[in-house]
Scaffold this motif. Structure first.
Motif, PDB file in Angstrom:
ATOM      1  N   GLY A 159       0.847  -1.198   0.000  1.00  0.00           N
ATOM      2  CA  GLY A 159       0.000   0.000   0.000  1.00  0.00           C
ATOM      3  C   GLY A 159       0.871   1.232   0.000  1.00  0.00           C
ATOM      4  O   GLY A 159       2.003   1.214   0.474  1.00  0.00           O
ATOM      5  N   GLY A 160       0.317   2.302  -0.532  1.00  0.00           N
ATOM      6  CA  GLY A 160       1.120   3.502  -0.726  1.00  0.00           C
ATOM      7  C   GLY A 160       1.183   4.444   0.446  1.00  0.00           C
ATOM      8  O   GLY A 160       1.994   5.350   0.473  1.00  0.00           O
ATOM      9  N   GLY A 161       0.296   4.290   1.440  1.00  0.00           N
ATOM     10  CA  GLY A 161       0.291   5.235   2.549  1.00  0.00           C
ATOM     11  C   GLY A 161      -0.240   6.586   2.106  1.00  0.00           C
ATOM     12  O   GLY A 161      -0.873   6.722   1.065  1.00  0.00           O
ATOM     13  N   ILE A 162       0.019   7.592   2.907  1.00  0.00           N
ATOM     14  CA  ILE A 162      -0.435   8.945   2.590  1.00  0.00           C
ATOM     15  C   ILE A 162       0.410   9.503   1.459  1.00  0.00           C
ATOM     16  O   ILE A 162       1.639   9.492   1.521  1.00  0.00           O
ATOM     17  N   THR A 163      -0.264   9.976   0.408  1.00  0.00           N
ATOM     18  CA  THR A 163       0.438  10.481  -0.774  1.00  0.00           C
ATOM     19  C   THR A 163       0.232  11.972  -1.002  1.00  0.00           C
ATOM     20  O   THR A 163       0.880  12.550  -1.861  1.00  0.00           O
ATOM     21  N   GLU A 164      -0.708  12.575  -0.243  1.00  0.00           N
ATOM     22  CA  GLU A 164      -0.992  14.008  -0.404  1.00  0.00           C
ATOM     23  C   GLU A 164      -1.166  14.664   0.960  1.00  0.00           C
ATOM     24  O   GLU A 164      -1.982  14.211   1.771  1.00  0.00           O
ATOM     25  N   ILE A 165      -0.415  15.712   1.207  1.00  0.00           N
ATOM     26  CA  ILE A 165      -0.614  16.609   2.350  1.00  0.00           C
ATOM     27  C   ILE A 165      -0.369  18.018   1.820  1.00  0.00           C
ATOM     28  O   ILE A 165       0.679  18.288   1.238  1.00  0.00           O
ATOM     29  N   ASP A 166      -1.346  18.889   2.012  1.00  0.00           N
ATOM     30  CA  ASP A 166      -1.204  20.258   1.527  1.00  0.00           C
ATOM     31  C   ASP A 166      -1.720  21.209   2.599  1.00  0.00           C
ATOM     32  O   ASP A 166      -2.741  20.944   3.232  1.00  0.00           O
ATOM     33  N   GLN A 167      -1.020  22.311   2.801  1.00  0.00           N
ATOM     34  CA  GLN A 167      -1.384  23.296   3.806  1.00  0.00           C
ATOM     35  C   GLN A 167      -1.451  24.681   3.172  1.00  0.00           C
ATOM     36  O   GLN A 167      -0.552  25.063   2.433  1.00  0.00           O
ATOM     37  N   TRP A 168      -2.512  25.403   3.486  1.00  0.00           N
ATOM     38  CA  TRP A 168      -2.708  26.765   3.010  1.00  0.00           C
ATOM     39  C   TRP A 168      -2.987  27.656   4.201  1.00  0.00           C
ATOM     40  O   TRP A 168      -3.471  27.191   5.236  1.00  0.00           O
ATOM     41  N   ARG A 169      -2.707  28.935   4.070  1.00  0.00           N
ATOM     42  CA  ARG A 169      -2.987  29.860   5.170  1.00  0.00           C
ATOM     43  C   ARG A 169      -3.455  31.208   4.657  1.00  0.00           C
ATOM     44  O   ARG A 169      -3.182  31.595   3.523  1.00  0.00           O
ATOM     45  N   LEU A 170      -4.165  31.904   5.556  1.00  0.00           N
ATOM     46  CA  LEU A 170      -4.596  33.271   5.325  1.00  0.00           C
ATOM     47  C   LEU A 170      -3.390  34.162   5.610  1.00  0.00           C
ATOM     48  O   LEU A 170      -2.759  34.036   6.659  1.00  0.00           O
ATOM     49  N   THR A 171      -3.058  35.064   4.686  1.00  0.00           N
ATOM     50  CA  THR A 171      -1.840  35.870   4.837  1.00  0.00           C
ATOM     51  C   THR A 171      -2.071  37.226   5.488  1.00  0.00           C
ATOM     52  O   THR A 171      -1.130  37.864   5.935  1.00  0.00           O
ATOM     53  N   SER A 172      -3.311  37.692   5.517  1.00  0.00           N
ATOM     54  CA  SER A 172      -3.618  38.942   6.209  1.00  0.00           C
ATOM     55  C   SER A 172      -4.993  38.808   6.853  1.00  0.00           C
ATOM     56  O   SER A 172      -5.824  38.019   6.417  1.00  0.00           O
ATOM     57  N   SER A 173      -5.221  39.568   7.888  1.00  0.00           N
ATOM     58  CA  SER A 173      -6.447  39.434   8.673  1.00  0.00           C
ATOM     59  C   SER A 173      -7.683  39.775   7.845  1.00  0.00           C
ATOM     60  O   SER A 173      -7.641  40.618   6.959  1.00  0.00           O
ATOM     61  N   LEU A 174      -8.779  39.094   8.170  1.00  0.00           N
ATOM     62  CA  LEU A 174     -10.047  39.292   7.473  1.00  0.00           C
ATOM     63  C   LEU A 174     -11.135  39.499   8.522  1.00  0.00           C
ATOM     64  O   LEU A 174     -11.404  38.601   9.326  1.00  0.00           O
ATOM     65  N   THR A 175     -11.755  40.687   8.517  1.00  0.00           N
ATOM     66  CA  THR A 175     -12.844  40.966   9.449  1.00  0.00           C
ATOM     67  C   THR A 175     -14.090  40.231   8.989  1.00  0.00           C
ATOM     68  O   THR A 175     -14.478  40.308   7.828  1.00  0.00           O
ATOM     69  N   ALA A 176     -14.698  39.520   9.923  1.00  0.00           N
ATOM     70  CA  ALA A 176     -15.893  38.737   9.621  1.00  0.00           C
ATOM     71  C   ALA A 176     -17.110  39.642   9.607  1.00  0.00           C
ATOM     72  O   ALA A 176     -17.289  40.468  10.498  1.00  0.00           O
ATOM     73  N   GLY A 177     -17.945  39.483   8.608  1.00  0.00           N
ATOM     74  CA  GLY A 177     -19.197  40.217   8.556  1.00  0.00           C
ATOM     75  C   GLY A 177     -20.248  39.546   9.429  1.00  0.00           C
ATOM     76  O   GLY A 177     -20.053  38.436   9.917  1.00  0.00           O
ATOM     77  N   SER A 178     -21.368  40.203   9.617  1.00  0.00           N
ATOM     78  CA  SER A 178     -22.430  39.630  10.439  1.00  0.00           C
ATOM     79  C   SER A 178     -23.132  38.466   9.728  1.00  0.00           C
ATOM     80  O   SER A 178     -23.789  37.664  10.365  1.00  0.00           O
ATOM     81  N   SER A 179     -22.979  38.363   8.416  1.00  0.00           N
ATOM     82  CA  SER A 179     -23.421  37.172   7.699  1.00  0.00           C
ATOM     83  C   SER A 179     -22.161  36.493   7.155  1.00  0.00           C
ATOM     84  O   SER A 179     -21.062  37.016   7.274  1.00  0.00           O
ATOM     85  N   GLU A 180     -22.337  35.351   6.560  1.00  0.00           N
ATOM     86  CA  GLU A 180     -21.192  34.556   6.121  1.00  0.00           C
ATOM     87  C   GLU A 180     -20.253  35.351   5.210  1.00  0.00           C
ATOM     88  O   GLU A 180     -20.666  35.925   4.214  1.00  0.00           O
ATOM     89  N   THR A 181     -18.979  35.383   5.586  1.00  0.00           N
ATOM     90  CA  THR A 181     -17.936  36.051   4.813  1.00  0.00           C
ATOM     91  C   THR A 181     -17.009  34.983   4.251  1.00  0.00           C
ATOM     92  O   THR A 181     -16.286  34.328   4.999  1.00  0.00           O
ATOM     93  N   ALA A 182     -17.045  34.787   2.947  1.00  0.00           N
ATOM     94  CA  ALA A 182     -16.193  33.783   2.313  1.00  0.00           C
ATOM     95  C   ALA A 182     -14.746  34.246   2.312  1.00  0.00           C
ATOM     96  O   ALA A 182     -14.462  35.431   2.130  1.00  0.00           O
ATOM     97  N   ILE A 183     -13.850  33.307   2.508  1.00  0.00           N
ATOM     98  CA  ILE A 183     -12.414  33.600   2.407  1.00  0.00           C
ATOM     99  C   ILE A 183     -12.044  33.389   0.943  1.00  0.00           C
ATOM    100  O   ILE A 183     -11.949  32.251   0.482  1.00  0.00           O
ATOM    101  N   THR A 184     -11.861  34.490   0.219  1.00  0.00           N
ATOM    102  CA  THR A 184     -11.661  34.413  -1.231  1.00  0.00           C
ATOM    103  C   THR A 184     -10.311  34.933  -1.691  1.00  0.00           C
ATOM    104  O   THR A 184      -9.975  34.815  -2.870  1.00  0.00           O
ATOM    105  N   ALA A 185      -9.549  35.532  -0.794  1.00  0.00           N
ATOM    106  CA  ALA A 185      -8.281  36.146  -1.193  1.00  0.00           C
ATOM    107  C   ALA A 185      -7.270  36.036  -0.057  1.00  0.00           C
ATOM    108  O   ALA A 185      -7.597  35.592   1.043  1.00  0.00           O
ATOM    109  N   ASN A 186      -6.054  36.463  -0.346  1.00  0.00           N
ATOM    110  CA  ASN A 186      -4.963  36.469   0.626  1.00  0.00           C
ATOM    111  C   ASN A 186      -4.694  35.075   1.181  1.00  0.00           C
ATOM    112  O   ASN A 186      -4.510  34.889   2.378  1.00  0.00           O
ATOM    113  N   LEU A 187      -4.657  34.102   0.282  1.00  0.00           N
ATOM    114  CA  LEU A 187      -4.338  32.727   0.637  1.00  0.00           C
ATOM    115  C   LEU A 187      -3.015  32.343  -0.013  1.00  0.00           C
ATOM    116  O   LEU A 187      -2.747  32.733  -1.145  1.00  0.00           O
TER     117      LEU A 187
END
Length: 177
Positions: free
Chosen positions: A15-43
């Protein structure tokens, strides 16, 4: 009888074991709105090679906050958010969501966490949330995920940083289907 095989054939036998591990992060702060705020940039993909960091395999593709899987199979998707709230402020409902689609169009949340911050001092306050889900990705064209935050008072901010991970997403392929 013992058989000798090349090391490259080992995954065929055990068996091949784990073949994929990927990590992403937010690069600058994002203020959350009172309704759902999608994270669409600064990744950004977590930089390598830094001390004990990096990724394995092909990795995810990202466009405007929508993540596409490089292959089908069972995947663990993790969302970790660190929120800060300005001094003297309270927020009784800060949320984070993992949203998924299986038709590359309609998203529903499949992972959800909420937290409250009560600030009794004149300094900033913090909250930390973590959630993960396991998904059977059947189509790399249609099965996708994206992430969102919200804050009932619209005052909390998901913290970003380019030198280390504060708010991040992690993807691990657990097995083939």
């Amino acid at each position: 009888t013992m058989k000798t095989i090349p090391a490259t054939d080992i995954p065929t036998y055990v068996g091949g074991g784990i073949t994929e591990i990927d990590q992403w992060r937010l690069t600058s702060s994002l203020t959350a709105g009172s309704s759902e705020t999608a994270i669409t940039a600064n990744l950004e993909r977590v930089d390598a090679p830094k001390t004990h960091t990096g990724n394995l395999g092909t990795g995810m593709s990202e466009s405007s906050g929508v993540f596409t899987f490089p292959s089908t199979g069972w995947w663990e998707v993790t969302f970790n958010a660190k929120f800060d709230l300005a001094s003297g402020a309270d927020d009784r409902n800060i949320t984070m969501r993992i949203n998924a689609t299986d038709d590359n169009s309609s998203y529903t949340y499949i992972g959800y966490q909420s937290e409250s911050i009560h600030n009794e001092t004149n300094s900033s306050s913090h909250a930390h949330m973590h959630h993960s889900v396991v998904l059977d990705i059947e189509s790399t064209t249609n099965d996708k995920v994206k992430f969102a935050i919200s804050s009932i008072n619209g005052a909390a901010a998901a913290q970003g940083q380019t030198g280390y991970s504060r708010t991040y997403m992690k993807f691990i392929k657990l097995a083939d289907t």
